[in-house]
Enzyme design. Sequence first.
Site, PDB file in Angstrom:
ATOM      1  N   CYS A 207     -21.885  39.622 -12.530  1.00  0.00           N
ATOM      2  CA  CYS A 207     -22.568  39.821 -11.259  1.00  0.00           C
ATOM      3  C   CYS A 207     -22.101  38.869 -10.164  1.00  0.00           C
ATOM      4  O   CYS A 207     -22.575  38.957  -9.029  1.00  0.00           O
ATOM      5  CB  CYS A 207     -24.076  39.694 -11.452  1.00  0.00           C
ATOM      6  SG  CYS A 207     -24.695  40.840 -12.701  1.00  0.00           S
ATOM      7  N   GLU A 359     -33.412  29.771  -9.476  1.00  0.00           N
ATOM      8  CA  GLU A 359     -32.643  29.722  -8.227  1.00  0.00           C
ATOM      9  C   GLU A 359     -33.442  29.034  -7.122  1.00  0.00           C
ATOM     10  O   GLU A 359     -32.884  28.266  -6.325  1.00  0.00           O
ATOM     11  CB  GLU A 359     -32.210  31.113  -7.781  1.00  0.00           C
ATOM     12  CG  GLU A 359     -31.281  31.040  -6.568  1.00  0.00           C
ATOM     13  CD  GLU A 359     -30.720  32.384  -6.143  1.00  0.00           C
ATOM     14  OE1 GLU A 359     -29.858  32.394  -5.224  1.00  0.00           O
ATOM     15  OE2 GLU A 359     -31.119  33.416  -6.706  1.00  0.00           O
ATOM     16  N   HIS A 393     -29.789  45.911  -7.875  1.00  0.00           N
ATOM     17  CA  HIS A 393     -28.724  44.969  -8.246  1.00  0.00           C
ATOM     18  C   HIS A 393     -27.440  45.757  -8.475  1.00  0.00           C
ATOM     19  O   HIS A 393     -27.330  46.520  -9.430  1.00  0.00           O
ATOM     20  CB  HIS A 393     -29.133  44.211  -9.502  1.00  0.00           C
ATOM     21  CG  HIS A 393     -28.192  43.103  -9.873  1.00  0.00           C
ATOM     22  ND1 HIS A 393     -27.074  42.778  -9.138  1.00  0.00           N
ATOM     23  CD2 HIS A 393     -28.214  42.228 -10.926  1.00  0.00           C
ATOM     24  CE1 HIS A 393     -26.448  41.770  -9.702  1.00  0.00           C
ATOM     25  NE2 HIS A 393     -27.128  41.411 -10.787  1.00  0.00           N
ATOM     26  N   PHE A 455     -23.677  36.694 -15.839  1.00  0.00           N
ATOM     27  CA  PHE A 455     -23.748  36.399 -17.270  1.00  0.00           C
ATOM     28  C   PHE A 455     -22.512  35.604 -17.686  1.00  0.00           C
ATOM     29  O   PHE A 455     -21.428  35.769 -17.124  1.00  0.00           O
ATOM     30  CB  PHE A 455     -23.819  37.701 -18.072  1.00  0.00           C
ATOM     31  CG  PHE A 455     -25.181  38.357 -18.078  1.00  0.00           C
ATOM     32  CD1 PHE A 455     -26.272  37.774 -17.462  1.00  0.00           C
ATOM     33  CD2 PHE A 455     -25.366  39.578 -18.712  1.00  0.00           C
ATOM     34  CE1 PHE A 455     -27.524  38.374 -17.478  1.00  0.00           C
ATOM     35  CE2 PHE A 455     -26.616  40.196 -18.742  1.00  0.00           C
ATOM     36  CZ  PHE A 455     -27.695  39.592 -18.125  1.00  0.00           C
TER      37      PHE A 455
END
Length: 470
Positions: A207, A359, A393, A455
């Site tokens: 990602c 985050e 996403h 990942f």
Amino acid sequence: MRPLGWAARLHRGPPSRLLSALAADPFGDLPPLAARRVVVTGLGLVTPLGVGVAAVWQRLLAGATGVRRLQAEDLPEAHRAALPQLPCQVVACVPQDDLAAVPWAAQEDSRRTAKFMSYALTAAAEALQDAGWRPETLEQRQSTGVAIGAGMSCTTDMADAGVLIAEGKLRRLSPFFVPKTLVNMAAGAVSIAHGLQGPNHAVATACATGAHAVGDAFSMIRRGDADVMLAGGTESCIDAVALGGFCRLKALATRYNEEPAAASRPFDAGRDGFVMGEGAGVLVLEELEHALGRGARIYAEVRGYGMSGDAHHITQPPPDGIGAQLAMRRALSQAGLTPEQICYVNAHATSTPQGDDIEQRAIAAVFGEAATAAQPAPGSPLAVSSTKGATGHLLGAAGAVEAIFSVLALRDGVAPPTANLAAKDPPLLAGLVGPQARALPGDSPRAVLSNSFGFGGTNAALVFAAAPAR
């Protein structure tokens, strides 16, 4: 113990020995590396919110969503029987009517071209048109390159090939199976379509792919490998294999199957996973003097690019978010900016309980009071939002699409909304932007930062700043 190489052995000795060895190098000094400035001159988007930068940006700011209920027609025909078994019944698909309506859309031949390649071709065509760059001479073609990556390429073709082999039908495997499933084929297709003979590069970092591709292209131009680069990411893997796999990881939203528009909710207390999307984002990056020399419109300058690895877990970030912190700090350092000079952060935040929490903590650690104090001095708190609430996403395309949103935020002085953010969790960042867009604090010049994590613990951050005055 393995013997050390000559350079390592010299490093252990006195500096004079190293200098003597370098002086004796028969090839002489290495050429100096260029450190050129890089700007954004073109943008192209294919997203669940629509196709085309102007339409997508307008819908994003208006609070629209591209997230909806999964339908049988969204899946390849051979995968539709698995639909009732999928715990997640929500997706964010590119509206095919919008795609068909734009004149620059690539004409897909599904026998030869995978959808992730077609999306990249469409976004690249818009970006080139937007930049007004049509390399015609051999020199122009050789100094224009492509860096477009993908996270998963074409899982549908891989799954279908596996079925054929299991059924003993190997001879029915398409001769285009390999070209349709190689991650670099989107970059290759764009290079071939436009005759671009500069660097031809494809990164696959889950990602973080789109952000790494933009950052790598930025680095290539800085050091003189190209004058112009088409950079970005693309993805299209909405099928039973990808959806089923992410469901098995318990990464997808399952709580909102009956209320799909509410499913993607970054930073919200009710989040329970991400919504899978598809699309592509491509930016035209250009060496500053090259852009000025042809009178190009400049959206922004690419100021910094930071990378890091978590070295922690294959899917989970460390609790302190140290990898995210390192990427942001390195991007700021390369940009020559302090945290106080950033007015907006486009967060990676995917709507997962753990990732969004960590985050927030990483941003707070890097930006300090500018992010956490209700009234930092001077001005308003750092604006932070996640546009995945509206787009879902987009996996390998996410970083590039969000880099474009960050550039547009910089251009228009507005932070795009975070859809479905009703109750902040944790309530750590004072400047989290909710479901309505918000004007960015201060006057020009502004700078913004975009985060992307993947990942395997791979992290990237990009810093864009107002275009340099000339």
